[in-house]
Write a protein that holds these residues in place. Structure first.
Motif, short mmCIF file in Angstrom:
data_model
loop_
_atom_site.label_atom_id
_atom_site.label_comp_id
_atom_site.label_asym_id
_atom_site.label_seq_id
_atom_site.Cartn_x
_atom_site.Cartn_y
_atom_site.Cartn_z
N ARG A 1 84.39 -37.70 0.12
CA ARG A 1 83.23 -37.38 0.88
C ARG A 1 82.66 -38.90 1.11
NH1 ARG A 1 80.91 -33.51 -1.29
NH2 ARG A 1 79.19 -34.76 -2.68
N ILE A 2 82.47 -39.68 0.23
CA ILE A 2 81.86 -41.06 0.52
C ILE A 2 82.85 -41.90 1.26
CG2 ILE A 2 81.28 -43.15 -0.89
CD1 ILE A 2 80.83 -41.27 -3.36
N VAL A 3 84.23 -41.83 1.03
CA VAL A 3 84.86 -42.85 1.73
C VAL A 3 84.99 -42.29 3.34
CG1 VAL A 3 87.63 -43.16 2.20
CG2 VAL A 3 86.51 -43.26 -0.11
N PHE A 4 84.85 -40.99 3.59
CA PHE A 4 84.88 -40.32 4.74
C PHE A 4 83.44 -40.86 5.32
CE2 PHE A 4 84.01 -37.17 8.02
CZ PHE A 4 85.27 -37.19 8.63
N ASN A 5 82.45 -40.64 4.87
CA ASN A 5 81.20 -40.99 5.53
C ASN A 5 81.23 -42.63 5.67
OD1 ASN A 5 79.35 -38.90 5.41
ND2 ASN A 5 79.05 -39.20 3.04
N LEU A 6 81.71 -43.48 4.93
CA LEU A 6 81.45 -44.96 5.16
C LEU A 6 82.57 -45.09 6.38
CD1 LEU A 6 81.60 -46.42 1.61
CD2 LEU A 6 79.73 -46.50 3.33
N ARG A 7 83.85 -44.54 6.45
CA ARG A 7 84.63 -44.87 7.44
C ARG A 7 84.25 -44.11 8.84
NH1 ARG A 7 87.89 -48.71 8.94
NH2 ARG A 7 89.44 -48.09 10.15
N TYR A 8 84.15 -42.64 8.84
CA TYR A 8 83.83 -42.12 10.02
C TYR A 8 82.60 -42.38 10.62
CZ TYR A 8 83.60 -38.19 13.15
OH TYR A 8 83.27 -37.36 14.25
N TYR A 9 81.49 -42.50 9.85
CA TYR A 9 79.97 -42.60 10.39
C TYR A 9 79.63 -44.12 10.30
CZ TYR A 9 79.35 -37.46 9.94
OH TYR A 9 79.12 -36.19 10.33
N ASP A 10 79.93 -44.83 9.49
CA ASP A 10 79.39 -46.22 9.37
C ASP A 10 80.50 -47.21 10.08
OD1 ASP A 10 77.02 -45.50 8.35
OD2 ASP A 10 77.94 -45.57 6.26
N GLU A 11 81.49 -46.73 10.09
CA GLU A 11 82.74 -47.46 10.67
C GLU A 11 83.15 -48.56 9.84
OE1 GLU A 11 81.80 -48.15 15.04
OE2 GLU A 11 82.06 -45.84 15.34
N MET A 12 82.87 -48.56 8.61
CA MET A 12 83.09 -49.63 7.75
C MET A 12 84.63 -50.11 7.60
SD MET A 12 81.63 -50.07 3.85
CE MET A 12 79.86 -50.14 4.18
N PRO A 13 85.02 -51.11 7.64
CA PRO A 13 86.56 -51.59 7.45
C PRO A 13 86.70 -51.20 5.99
CG PRO A 13 85.13 -53.30 8.65
CD PRO A 13 84.04 -52.24 8.31
N TYR A 14 87.90 -51.09 5.81
CA TYR A 14 88.67 -50.85 4.34
C TYR A 14 88.16 -52.04 3.38
CZ TYR A 14 90.83 -46.57 5.92
OH TYR A 14 91.11 -45.38 6.49
N GLU A 15 88.51 -53.28 4.03
CA GLU A 15 88.01 -54.29 3.29
C GLU A 15 86.75 -54.63 2.69
OE1 GLU A 15 88.07 -59.28 3.70
OE2 GLU A 15 88.80 -58.16 5.18
N GLU A 16 85.80 -54.15 3.55
CA GLU A 16 84.24 -53.94 3.31
C GLU A 16 84.03 -52.88 2.15
OE1 GLU A 16 80.55 -55.56 3.64
OE2 GLU A 16 82.33 -56.30 4.61
N MET A 17 84.66 -51.61 2.51
CA MET A 17 84.59 -50.63 1.74
C MET A 17 85.01 -50.79 0.31
SD MET A 17 85.94 -46.76 2.68
CE MET A 17 86.08 -46.90 4.50
N SER A 18 86.17 -51.70 0.18
CA SER A 18 86.80 -51.93 -1.13
C SER A 18 85.76 -52.88 -2.01
CB SER A 18 87.80 -52.67 -0.83
OG SER A 18 88.58 -53.33 -1.84
N ARG A 19 84.96 -53.55 -1.30
CA ARG A 19 83.70 -54.13 -2.16
C ARG A 19 82.71 -53.26 -2.56
NH1 ARG A 19 85.60 -58.57 1.24
NH2 ARG A 19 83.94 -58.00 2.98
#
Length: 184
Positions: free
Chosen positions: A139-157
């Motif tokens: 759910r967290i990963v989906f939120n960050l990627r889908y809604y916040d359009e956060m790149p995986y590299e940033e999400m990784s941090r």
């Protein structure tokens, strides 16, 4: 019209100067509070809960910003705190009520259904319900990627997880959401 936001380096510079510390802090809040509110709200669902978590998060920011080393972007650091505070809130709720996380998640689904604007036929409501069925990390990963359009590299941090694991989590989350929407 709203005044343009200062860039993060300027805000941090203001915060570190005792004469402009509060101005820098207020600038950070103004710049990021709406994005962080919605990030938190998608995790905890209720408006009041999201506001409480956001306030706790900004208290932690005030207390920790002095030691922020700037080896990551400010917004990455803020998202990490917001995510951790949301998870702590959900964990405390689970302990307080002595019920399983699946019961908490069912409770979140029931809160959604209780909303006066709830319409199970509208896709955005189906999406919200589908998201509540996901395991917490997906759910967290989906939120960050889908809604916040956060790149995986940033999400990784933010989440301190490998990009590969995040891509897999997002893929699984999308699949589960698609299945839920198609079958409900």
């Amino acid at each position: 019209m709203a005044a343009p936001h200062l860039d993060d380096k300027q805000l941090l510079f203001q915060f570190k100067d005792p004469s402009t510390k509060e101005k820098g802090y207020t600038g950070i809040i103004k710049k990021y509070q709406e994005k962080l509110y919605w990030h938190i709200r998608r995790m905890v669902v209720e408006h009041e809960d999201a506001n409480d978590v956001l306030q706790n998060m900004f208290i932690k920011v005030w207390n920790g910003l002095e030691n922020f080393r700037e080896d990551s972007q400010l917004y990455t650091w803020l998202y990490r705190i917001a995510t951790n505070e949301s998870l702590t809130f959900l964990e405390q709720r689970k302990k307080r009520t002595a019920i399983s996380l699946s019961d908490v998640e069912n409770g979140l689904s029931n809160q959604l259904k209780a909303d006066k604007n709830f319409d199970p036929n509208k896709i955005e409501w189906k999406l919200q319900l589908a998201m509540q069925q996901l395991p917490e990390k997906q759910r967290i990963v989906f939120n960050l990627r889908y809604y916040d359009e956060m790149p995986y590299e940033e999400m990784s941090r933010v989440l301190e997880t490998s990009e590969g694991a995040l891509k897999a989590s997002y893929h699984h989350a999308v699949k589960k959401i698609e299945d839920f929407i198609l079958n409900h």
